[in-house]
Design a protein around this motif. Structure first.
Motif, PDB file in Angstrom:
ATOM      1  N   GLU A  63       2.669  -9.109   6.389  1.00 36.38           N
ATOM      2  CA  GLU A  63       1.641 -10.050   5.952  1.00 36.38           C
ATOM      3  C   GLU A  63       0.310  -9.408   5.580  1.00 36.38           C
ATOM      4  OE1 GLU A  63       2.025 -13.400   5.504  1.00 36.38           O
ATOM      5  OE2 GLU A  63       4.147 -13.066   5.918  1.00 36.38           O
ATOM      6  N   GLY A  64       0.201  -8.092   5.657  1.00 35.43           N
ATOM      7  CA  GLY A  64      -1.075  -7.463   5.318  1.00 35.43           C
ATOM      8  C   GLY A  64      -0.986  -5.950   5.382  1.00 35.43           C
ATOM      9  N   PHE A  65      -2.176  -5.308   5.263  1.00 37.08           N
ATOM     10  CA  PHE A  65      -2.273  -3.856   5.239  1.00 37.08           C
ATOM     11  C   PHE A  65      -3.467  -3.376   6.046  1.00 37.08           C
ATOM     12  CE2 PHE A  65      -0.295  -5.035   1.242  1.00 37.08           C
ATOM     13  CZ  PHE A  65       0.743  -4.135   1.124  1.00 37.08           C
ATOM     14  N   ASN A  66      -3.358  -2.176   6.597  1.00 42.68           N
ATOM     15  CA  ASN A  66      -4.518  -1.415   7.053  1.00 42.68           C
ATOM     16  C   ASN A  66      -4.818  -0.452   5.917  1.00 42.68           C
ATOM     17  OD1 ASN A  66      -4.546  -2.659   9.534  1.00 42.68           O
ATOM     18  ND2 ASN A  66      -3.403  -1.050  10.548  1.00 42.68           N
ATOM     19  N   SER A  74       2.453   3.517   3.526  1.00 46.14           N
ATOM     20  CA  SER A  74       3.472   2.878   2.699  1.00 46.14           C
ATOM     21  C   SER A  74       3.008   2.701   1.258  1.00 46.14           C
ATOM     22  CB  SER A  74       3.847   1.519   3.286  1.00 46.14           C
ATOM     23  OG  SER A  74       2.703   0.681   3.369  1.00 46.14           O
ATOM     24  N   HIS A  75       1.684   2.747   1.029  1.00 46.65           N
ATOM     25  CA  HIS A  75       1.122   2.535  -0.299  1.00 46.65           C
ATOM     26  C   HIS A  75      -0.063   3.477  -0.534  1.00 46.65           C
ATOM     27  CE1 HIS A  75       3.290  -1.198   0.366  1.00 46.65           C
ATOM     28  NE2 HIS A  75       3.199  -1.452  -0.932  1.00 46.65           N
ATOM     29  N   ALA A  76      -0.374   3.700  -1.808  1.00 42.80           N
ATOM     30  CA  ALA A  76      -1.567   4.451  -2.200  1.00 42.80           C
ATOM     31  C   ALA A  76      -2.594   3.458  -2.740  1.00 42.80           C
ATOM     32  CB  ALA A  76      -1.224   5.475  -3.275  1.00 42.80           C
ATOM     33  N   VAL A  77      -3.880   3.765  -2.574  1.00 42.94           N
ATOM     34  CA  VAL A  77      -4.959   2.916  -3.086  1.00 42.94           C
ATOM     35  C   VAL A  77      -5.670   3.656  -4.208  1.00 42.94           C
ATOM     36  CG1 VAL A  77      -7.065   1.658  -2.503  1.00 42.94           C
ATOM     37  CG2 VAL A  77      -5.257   1.890  -0.793  1.00 42.94           C
ATOM     38  N   TYR A  78      -5.837   2.976  -5.334  1.00 44.07           N
ATOM     39  CA  TYR A  78      -6.470   3.568  -6.512  1.00 44.07           C
ATOM     40  C   TYR A  78      -7.682   2.743  -6.935  1.00 44.07           C
ATOM     41  CZ  TYR A  78      -2.014   5.980  -7.007  1.00 44.07           C
ATOM     42  OH  TYR A  78      -0.905   6.748  -6.777  1.00 44.07           O
ATOM     43  N   HIS A  79      -8.696   3.423  -7.460  1.00 40.18           N
ATOM     44  CA  HIS A  79      -9.801   2.778  -8.163  1.00 40.18           C
ATOM     45  C   HIS A  79      -9.444   2.861  -9.635  1.00 40.18           C
ATOM     46  CE1 HIS A  79     -13.675   3.211 -10.413  1.00 40.18           C
ATOM     47  NE2 HIS A  79     -13.851   2.049  -9.806  1.00 40.18           N
ATOM     48  N   VAL A  80      -9.445   1.719 -10.327  1.00 39.61           N
ATOM     49  CA  VAL A  80      -9.120   1.693 -11.748  1.00 39.61           C
ATOM     50  C   VAL A  80     -10.359   1.231 -12.502  1.00 39.61           C
ATOM     51  CG1 VAL A  80      -7.592   0.769 -13.532  1.00 39.61           C
ATOM     52  CG2 VAL A  80      -6.719   1.142 -11.210  1.00 39.61           C
ATOM     53  N   ASP A  81     -10.806   2.063 -13.428  1.00 39.58           N
ATOM     54  CA  ASP A  81     -11.985   1.767 -14.236  1.00 39.58           C
ATOM     55  C   ASP A  81     -11.559   1.674 -15.693  1.00 39.58           C
ATOM     56  OD1 ASP A  81     -14.683   1.289 -14.720  1.00 39.58           O
ATOM     57  OD2 ASP A  81     -15.125   3.414 -14.993  1.00 39.58           O
ATOM     58  N   PHE A 134      -8.804   4.453 -16.362  1.00 36.94           N
ATOM     59  CA  PHE A 134      -8.724   5.720 -15.639  1.00 36.94           C
ATOM     60  C   PHE A 134      -8.441   5.416 -14.173  1.00 36.94           C
ATOM     61  CE2 PHE A 134     -10.562   9.388 -13.444  1.00 36.94           C
ATOM     62  CZ  PHE A 134      -9.897  10.405 -14.097  1.00 36.94           C
ATOM     63  N   TRP A 135      -7.366   5.983 -13.622  1.00 36.64           N
ATOM     64  CA  TRP A 135      -6.955   5.754 -12.241  1.00 36.64           C
ATOM     65  C   TRP A 135      -7.367   6.942 -11.382  1.00 36.64           C
ATOM     66  CZ3 TRP A 135      -2.733   2.205 -10.576  1.00 36.64           C
ATOM     67  CH2 TRP A 135      -2.426   1.251 -11.542  1.00 36.64           C
ATOM     68  N   THR A 136      -7.991   6.653 -10.235  1.00 32.39           N
ATOM     69  CA  THR A 136      -8.364   7.688  -9.278  1.00 32.39           C
ATOM     70  C   THR A 136      -7.837   7.285  -7.902  1.00 32.39           C
ATOM     71  OG1 THR A 136     -10.407   8.115 -10.503  1.00 32.39           O
ATOM     72  CG2 THR A 136     -10.278   8.973  -8.255  1.00 32.39           C
ATOM     73  N   LYS A 137      -7.042   8.137  -7.287  1.00 33.21           N
ATOM     74  CA  LYS A 137      -6.549   7.836  -5.943  1.00 33.21           C
ATOM     75  C   LYS A 137      -7.697   7.991  -4.961  1.00 33.21           C
ATOM     76  CE  LYS A 137      -2.961   8.867  -2.615  1.00 33.21           C
ATOM     77  NZ  LYS A 137      -1.800   9.692  -2.288  1.00 33.21           N
ATOM     78  N   ILE A 138      -7.965   6.932  -4.187  1.00 33.44           N
ATOM     79  CA  ILE A 138      -9.099   6.954  -3.259  1.00 33.44           C
ATOM     80  C   ILE A 138      -8.711   6.606  -1.832  1.00 33.44           C
ATOM     81  CG2 ILE A 138     -10.788   6.470  -5.065  1.00 33.44           C
ATOM     82  CD1 ILE A 138     -10.904   3.577  -3.877  1.00 33.44           C
ATOM     83  N   GLY A 139      -7.427   6.442  -1.559  1.00 38.43           N
ATOM     84  CA  GLY A 139      -7.073   6.115  -0.190  1.00 38.43           C
ATOM     85  C   GLY A 139      -5.600   5.824  -0.006  1.00 38.43           C
ATOM     86  N   ALA A 140      -5.306   5.261   1.159  1.00 35.40           N
ATOM     87  CA  ALA A 140      -3.927   4.958   1.541  1.00 35.40           C
ATOM     88  C   ALA A 140      -3.890   3.628   2.276  1.00 35.40           C
ATOM     89  CB  ALA A 140      -3.381   6.065   2.435  1.00 35.40           C
ATOM     90  N   ALA A 141      -2.698   3.013   2.283  1.00 34.76           N
ATOM     91  CA  ALA A 141      -2.520   1.733   2.976  1.00 34.76           C
ATOM     92  C   ALA A 141      -1.228   1.771   3.776  1.00 34.76           C
ATOM     93  CB  ALA A 141      -2.486   0.589   1.968  1.00 34.76           C
ATOM     94  N   TRP A 142      -1.256   1.134   4.932  1.00 37.29           N
ATOM     95  CA  TRP A 142      -0.099   1.016   5.812  1.00 37.29           C
ATOM     96  C   TRP A 142       0.229  -0.458   5.939  1.00 37.29           C
ATOM     97  CZ3 TRP A 142      -3.863   4.561   6.078  1.00 37.29           C
ATOM     98  CH2 TRP A 142      -3.516   5.891   6.298  1.00 37.29           C
ATOM     99  N   ALA A 143       1.463  -0.832   5.594  1.00 39.21           N
ATOM    100  CA  ALA A 143       1.881  -2.231   5.691  1.00 39.21           C
ATOM    101  C   ALA A 143       1.987  -2.637   7.165  1.00 39.21           C
ATOM    102  CB  ALA A 143       3.216  -2.431   4.993  1.00 39.21           C
TER     103      ALA A 143
END
Length: 66
Positions: free
Chosen positions: A36-39, A8-15, A22-31
């Motif tokens: 109430e939270g994410f995997n 449901s979501h993308a995970v980014y590292h922002v430096d 600079f944004w780098t996609k490093i993973g994914a998240a499932w609601a």
């Protein structure tokens, strides 16, 4: 860890900050079903910067590169 549905979501590292960030996609998240939270599944572990979890953009949902 294998997820059976699309994330449901993308995970980014922002430096950096402001115009120099600079944004780098490093993973994914499932609601969670209860909202109430994410995997979260990461492809790497950053040691600095911050993590940002966002809903994927329309072009990412179609499988296009960012």
């Amino acid at each position: 860890m294998t997820q059976s549905n699309k994330p449901s979501h993308a995970v980014y590292h922002v430096d950096g900050e402001g115009q120099k960030k600079f944004w780098t996609k490093i993973g994914a998240a499932w609601a969670h079903e209860d909202g109430e939270g994410f995997n979260i599944q990461l492809t790497c572990q950053p040691v600095d910067g911050r993590l940002v979890v966002r809903k994927p953009r329309a072009d990412e949902q179609k499988g296009d590169a960012r």
